[in-house]
Design a protein around this motif. Structure first.
Motif, PDB file in Angstrom:
ATOM      1  N   VAL A 152      -4.597  -5.075  -1.717  1.00  0.00           N
ATOM      2  CA  VAL A 152      -4.834  -3.641  -0.952  1.00  0.00           C
ATOM      3  C   VAL A 152      -3.631  -2.609  -1.377  1.00  0.00           C
ATOM      4  O   VAL A 152      -2.598  -2.761  -1.236  1.00  0.00           O
ATOM      5  N   ILE A 153      -4.327  -1.369  -1.455  1.00  0.00           N
ATOM      6  CA  ILE A 153      -3.460  -0.334  -2.204  1.00  0.00           C
ATOM      7  C   ILE A 153      -3.497   0.716  -1.009  1.00  0.00           C
ATOM      8  O   ILE A 153      -4.738   1.381  -0.916  1.00  0.00           O
ATOM      9  N   SER A 154      -2.604   1.005  -0.330  1.00  0.00           N
ATOM     10  CA  SER A 154      -2.823   1.958   0.731  1.00  0.00           C
ATOM     11  C   SER A 154      -1.667   3.201   0.731  1.00  0.00           C
ATOM     12  O   SER A 154      -1.851   4.069   1.325  1.00  0.00           O
ATOM     13  N   ALA A 155      -1.077   3.161  -0.286  1.00  0.00           N
ATOM     14  CA  ALA A 155       0.121   4.366  -0.639  1.00  0.00           C
ATOM     15  C   ALA A 155      -0.924   5.350  -1.259  1.00  0.00           C
ATOM     16  O   ALA A 155      -1.586   5.068  -2.400  1.00  0.00           O
TER      17      ALA A 155
ATOM     18  N   SER B 189      -7.280   7.981   1.764  1.00  0.00           N
ATOM     19  CA  SER B 189      -7.967   7.016   1.261  1.00  0.00           C
ATOM     20  C   SER B 189      -7.261   5.737   1.288  1.00  0.00           C
ATOM     21  O   SER B 189      -6.109   5.902   1.613  1.00  0.00           O
ATOM     22  N   TYR B 190      -8.118   4.539   1.238  1.00  0.00           N
ATOM     23  CA  TYR B 190      -7.704   3.470   0.879  1.00  0.00           C
ATOM     24  C   TYR B 190      -8.449   2.846  -0.085  1.00  0.00           C
ATOM     25  O   TYR B 190      -9.403   3.140  -0.651  1.00  0.00           O
TER      26      TYR B 190
ATOM     27  N   ALA C 187     -13.375  -2.113  -7.587  1.00  0.00           N
ATOM     28  CA  ALA C 187     -12.605  -1.501  -6.565  1.00  0.00           C
ATOM     29  C   ALA C 187     -13.456  -1.009  -5.423  1.00  0.00           C
ATOM     30  O   ALA C 187     -14.470  -0.432  -5.724  1.00  0.00           O
ATOM     31  N   ASP C 188     -13.016  -1.107  -4.090  1.00  0.00           N
ATOM     32  CA  ASP C 188     -13.652  -0.348  -3.103  1.00  0.00           C
ATOM     33  C   ASP C 188     -12.632   0.968  -2.688  1.00  0.00           C
ATOM     34  O   ASP C 188     -11.462   0.689  -2.236  1.00  0.00           O
ATOM     35  N   LEU C 189     -13.183   2.108  -2.562  1.00  0.00           N
ATOM     36  CA  LEU C 189     -12.493   3.206  -2.228  1.00  0.00           C
ATOM     37  C   LEU C 189     -12.922   3.633  -0.836  1.00  0.00           C
ATOM     38  O   LEU C 189     -14.247   3.924  -0.776  1.00  0.00           O
ATOM     39  N   PHE C 190     -12.211   3.692   0.229  1.00  0.00           N
ATOM     40  CA  PHE C 190     -12.518   4.026   1.536  1.00  0.00           C
ATOM     41  C   PHE C 190     -12.346   5.404   1.786  1.00  0.00           C
ATOM     42  O   PHE C 190     -10.838   5.663   1.640  1.00  0.00           O
TER      43      PHE C 190
ATOM     44  N   VAL D 293      -4.719 -12.503  -0.828  1.00  0.00           N
ATOM     45  CA  VAL D 293      -4.888 -10.891  -1.009  1.00  0.00           C
ATOM     46  C   VAL D 293      -3.123 -10.419  -1.064  1.00  0.00           C
ATOM     47  O   VAL D 293      -2.327 -11.046  -0.338  1.00  0.00           O
ATOM     48  N   SER D 294      -3.090  -9.690  -2.113  1.00  0.00           N
ATOM     49  CA  SER D 294      -1.739  -9.041  -2.298  1.00  0.00           C
ATOM     50  C   SER D 294      -1.560  -7.713  -1.518  1.00  0.00           C
ATOM     51  O   SER D 294      -2.248  -7.099  -1.330  1.00  0.00           O
TER      52      SER D 294
END
Length: 604
Positions: free
Chosen positions: A194-197, A220-221, A230-233, A271-272
């Motif tokens: 999960v990349i949230s920054a 975005s997330y 990858a999934d881009l929200f 999940v990291s």
């Protein structure tokens, strides 16, 4: 609700309706960003505080003493008193105390203290929960933020389009970056990260945006997968045809609102998640889904921090352009300042215009710190019409500023003497000691494996010799057309395990070199250049060594230097540095500014 007192009263009423005994209000967003969009400026709206780091705790019972508190670090101890009404908030200094400790000391047994899980990290939640539990109280999450319920004209999140960051600036295709993350996931037996920054997402996908002032990111997330996809929200309104083409088929697009449901679909997967960058709500959603959470540093953080050849080259070009703008400003100030018609706002606006005149400026990299006289002693001062001071002839002026250019992010501080006449001996002494510290760090050579905390005293030693110090770090990381304060590297004392101070410095990292001295009520001094960690070849060396390349190219104030305090090596550094400034910046300025630059760059 036009006054901050009325807003505080309204929040307490809302908390009572919800059966809550208090609420914690940080400067934060769902991505734990340093700078946040207008929609997330809840603390500023509630209290009036305009700094970039701080938290308020509001207890519902206004009869308690204290019934509310503002927590800031040493950078904002003066500013918070100017902006936040002491009748309603106690001032608390971090790290001398902490929010968790304060809650444990001031909250009555049985109290329910609320927090927004989308605005706090896991570590903070655990610490605050422990402190309250020991007191017989409880930390409870809210489903909706109570400030949002009373902030009637709250701005909407930005809908500005996401922008493609060209590979000639990025130096590496997004596909290659995603492949690196995929390989890392596979090596660690993980299914997803999960990349949230926001700056991590911007770096990974080679996208930028304008959703947050001073930081070119887009809201975005990302969920990165071990198979390289990858999934881009991201909101549909922000997606352009150019972005779709740039991302290709391997990046699936979904609305930002789809992020939470997507986390629920990770049941049974490893999940990291980075506990330093991900909010508590992400951990809670993954736990509820039955995912196996593995805490790791965000896999983009180190690659992002280590600038590749294209990013280094771009940064040098940005520094030359920015140095020319700063030089024009300092020349203008040398003419207009002594006449007495310049104030802090005028100076900041004029500097901004010189940067705009380059034709490549996208934004400032932070709000310009334009501090005249005593305002310069406020480390992260932000000028306003209420605090605006004239630059009085015969005084010290500190200006800390930077620009966001597509090829680099700049950050520079210069302290100048507004003539006429000579500066007092004390001011020259303090300035020269700060200068000696800045030079000592710039000239440092150190073995591979050295941490930021191990270098910090180099910059402080000359102040320490006369019983002085400064209450901020010496150096922070800087991004590549990204955050002006970028981790994980940092140069600071390291007390209490401060983030970044124990990070090994690696070739390609960019940091600031910015010691200072601040005399409350009188003046502030800071000299800041950006420096690049580079490999050093040393004949006969036993092991690998590193040093710094100085990137910032702007003359340093001659009028504040006490030549007698400088060693021969320091004078040699000064002369070589200014020769380089003249070589690079000289061809970019002309007329009277060119003559001024030549005079400033002559040997000391």
């Amino acid at each position: 609700m036009n006054t901050h007192e009325q807003r505080l009263d309204a929040l307490r009423r809302e908390l009572k309706v919800r059966g809550l005994d208090g609420f914690v209000v940080p400067i934060s967003d769902e991505h734990m960003s340093e700078y946040v969009g207008g929609y997330a400026q809840r603390l500023a709206w509630l209290t009036g505080f305009g700094g970039s780091a701080g938290t308020a705790v509001v207890l519902t019972d206004a009869a308690l003493t204290p019934a509310a508190a503002m927590f800031v670090d040493g950078r904002y101890t003066l500013q918070v008193r100017d902006q936040v009404d002491g009748r309603f908030y106690a001032y608390e200094n971090v790290p001398a105390t902490s929010i968790a400790k304060w809650l444990g000391e001031h909250v009555p047994a049985g109290a329910k203290i609320a927090y927004d899980p989308w605005l706090h990290g896991k570590g903070w939640v655990q610490a605050a929960s422990r402190a309250l539990t020991e007191k017989g109280a409880e930390l409870v999450p809210v489903e909706t933020n109570p400030i949002d319920a009373i902030w009637q004209d709250r701005p909407a999140p930005s809908s500005a389009p996401a922008l493609v960051h060209e590979e000639r600036y990025a130096g590496q295709a997004s596909e290659a970056k995603r492949a690196q993350v995929s390989e890392w996931l596979a090596e660690n037996g993980l299914d997803a990260a999960v990349i949230s920054a926001l700056d991590s997402i911007a770096w990974l996908l080679n996208v930028r945006g304008s959703d947050v002032e001073r930081t070119p990111v887009t809201l975005s997330y990302v969920i990165a997968r071990a198979n390289g996809t990858a999934d881009l929200f991201i909101e549909e309104a922000k997606v352009t045809p150019e972005l779709r083409q740039h991302l290709g088929n391997a990046v699936r697009l979904a609305p930002r609102s789809g992020f939470l449901p997507a986390l629920a679909q990770l049941a049974g997967q490893r999940v990291s998640v980075d506990p330093d960058n991900a909010v508590q709500a992400i951990f809670g959603a993954l736990e509820a889904a039955g995912a196996e959470i593995v805490e790791h540093r965000d896999p983009t953080v180190l690659p992002k921090a280590r600038k590749n050849a294209a990013e280094q080259s771009g940064h040098r070009a940005a520094q030359a352009r920015d140095g020319a703008a700063e030089t024009r400003f300092l020349h203008w100030l040398s003419v207009e300042g002594p006449r007495g018609g310049v104030d802090e706002i005028t100076a900041a606006e004029r500097l901004h215009q010189f940067r705009r005149d380059t034709g490549d400026l996208r934004d400032l990299s932070f709000d310009t710190i334009s501090g005249a006289g005593p305002n310069g002693a406020i480390v992260h001062y932000r000028v306003s019409p209420e605090t605006n001071r004239p630059l009085e002839p015969g005084s010290v002026f500190l200006v800390d500023s930077g620009g966001q250019y597509p090829d680099g992010t700049t950050d520079i501080t210069r302290t100048v003497w507004v003539g006429p006449g000579e500066a007092p001996a004390e001011v020259k002494d303090r300035f020269t000691r700060v200068l000696k510290g800045m030079i000592a760090l710039a000239r440092a050579v150190f073995p591979k494996g050295t941490r930021g905390s191990q270098l910090d005293s180099l910059a402080r030693q000359f102040l320490w010799q006369v019983g002085l110090d400064y209450q901020h770090g010496t150096g922070h990381g800087v991004g590549s057309f990204l955050s002006v304060h970028e981790g994980p590297q940092r140069i600071a004392k390291g007390a209490g395990g401060q983030a970044g101070t124990e990070q090994e410095l690696l070739a390609g990292m960019i940091l600031s070199d910015e010691p200072g001295y601040y005399k409350t009520g009188e003046y502030g001094i800071r000299i800041e250049n950006l420096i690049l960690v580079e490999e050093r070849e040393i004949a006969g060396a036993e092991g690998e060594f590193l040093g710094f390349e100085t990137l910032t190219l702007v003359p340093i104030e001659r009028a504040l230097v006490d030549r007698n305090l400088l060693s021969g090596d320091e004078v040699a550094w000064w002369n070589a540095y200014h020769a380089r400034v003249l070589e690079v910046v000289g061809p970019l300025v002309d007329g009277e500014a060119k003559g001024w630059l030549e005079e400033q760059c002559r040997p000391l």
